[in-house]
Design an enzyme around this catalytic site. Sequence first.
Site, mmCIF file in Angstrom:
data_model
loop_
_atom_site.group_PDB
_atom_site.id
_atom_site.type_symbol
_atom_site.label_atom_id
_atom_site.label_comp_id
_atom_site.label_asym_id
_atom_site.label_seq_id
_atom_site.Cartn_x
_atom_site.Cartn_y
_atom_site.Cartn_z
ATOM 1 C CB VAL A 113 -25.656 14.532 -9.822
ATOM 2 C CG1 VAL A 113 -26.294 15.793 -9.275
ATOM 3 C CG2 VAL A 113 -26.024 14.357 -11.292
ATOM 4 C CD GLN B 249 -17.119 10.091 -19.541
ATOM 5 O OE1 GLN B 249 -16.528 10.833 -20.302
ATOM 6 N NE2 GLN B 249 -16.614 9.769 -18.363
ATOM 7 C CE1 TYR C 183 -28.218 -1.407 -8.577
ATOM 8 C CE2 TYR C 183 -27.676 -0.874 -10.853
ATOM 9 C CZ TYR C 183 -28.443 -0.661 -9.720
ATOM 10 O OH TYR C 183 -29.441 0.287 -9.731
ATOM 11 C CG ASP C 184 -24.669 -3.894 -14.548
ATOM 12 O OD1 ASP C 184 -24.860 -3.143 -13.570
ATOM 13 O OD2 ASP C 184 -23.846 -3.635 -15.451
ATOM 14 C CD GLN D 181 -23.271 7.542 -27.409
ATOM 15 O OE1 GLN D 181 -23.554 6.449 -27.903
ATOM 16 N NE2 GLN D 181 -23.379 8.658 -28.072
ATOM 17 N NE ARG D 182 -26.410 2.665 -19.850
ATOM 18 C CZ ARG D 182 -25.927 2.445 -18.632
ATOM 19 N NH1 ARG D 182 -26.295 3.150 -17.608
ATOM 20 N NH2 ARG D 182 -25.067 1.485 -18.433
ATOM 21 N N PRO E 271 -20.004 2.833 -19.017
ATOM 22 C CG PRO E 271 -22.271 2.468 -18.658
ATOM 23 C CD PRO E 271 -20.994 2.732 -17.941
#
Length: 310
Positions: free
Chosen positions: A186, A207, A143-144, A273-274, A271
Amino acid sequence: MRVLVTGGAGFLGSHLCDRLVAAGDDVICLDNLFTGRKSNIAHMLGHPQFELIRHDVIDPFKFEVDQIYNLACPASPPHYQFNPIKTTKTSVMGAINCLGLAKRVKARVFQASTSEVYGDPAIHPQPESYWGNVNPIGRRSCYDEGKRVAETLFFDYHRENGVDIRVVRIFNTYGPRMHPNDGRVVSNFIVQALRGEDLTVYGDGLQTRSFCFVDDLIEGFLRLMKQTETIGPINIGNPGEFTMLELAELVIEKVGGPSKIVHRELPADDPKQRKPDITLARKHLGWEPTIPLAEGIERTVAYFRKEIGA
Ligand SMILES: NC(=O)c1ccc[n+]([C@@H]2O[C@H](COP(=O)([O-])OP(=O)(O)OC[C@H]3O[C@@H](n4cnc5c(N)ncnc54)[C@H](O)[C@@H]3O)[C@@H](O)[C@H]2O)c1
């Protein structure tokens, strides 16, 4: 205007089609319905300005259009990891096909890129000038890296062929029409809470993520496509930062019921933090998010209540 939306039956694409049809545009929604659902666009089927074409973006297509929005790509980890080779093909060949069409018909073309191009970021918050910290061989790489190559193609078509591009880097977005089983945090939390199950928090839950309500995001897309000041890449997301624990507590509060928080092992390459730096979106688009998390979660809970009959 005649507008092609690839991935138009998905979560974001269907909201975009709604806005375009409401603005008077003729919309062609091209989708292979892998993660998209007819129910997302059922209310537009039969509308004289709306057409659904079941087609895969990796196969060539031709339409006479003025604008193209390229959103086709499974976006949640379980969906994009289901067939990772296909995911890379969708990003790369989908971009080539959209750009080839844009070049032929001189259409403005929009790429739905992602904050995942920043990987596990070494700087925080992430400005567009940050090149990212991405693992090229991990489970998320299909994906990335697919999205990174798509950005490369967009900028090369722009430089080499003068194609009129817009590139947006989308940060976590939520709202009605998210897939209940998409594995994103979510929808996971809300569905778990509505079923009275415990909420699964990965790692210690400290995180952070930023969450943008879908209506705010789509407004950013439309503004980016309308203006000529910038082609991007431009971050669109909500800089409000919440830990997973805070999100879980908010969902439990909005849903009510007996759910508690339980912890599970952190998945690979998650990750820590984003958070978007939206200075450029503010400057060039006059855009910033307007819907607070508590309100957005309430509207999303109302949707899922109906969706899963809880
Ligand atoms: N939702 C987010 O938080 C988020 C964040 C960053 C980037 N994005 C990007 O935004 C776009 C839309 O995401 P979404 O959340 O609506 O996801 P989604 O999975 O709901 O929508 C993707 C749509 O693309 C379609 N699709 C997938 N592969 C296809 C193919 N080969 N040919 C034709 N159609 C195909 C799916 O059927 C679906 O309708 C994606 O490109 C995604 O990478 C989303």
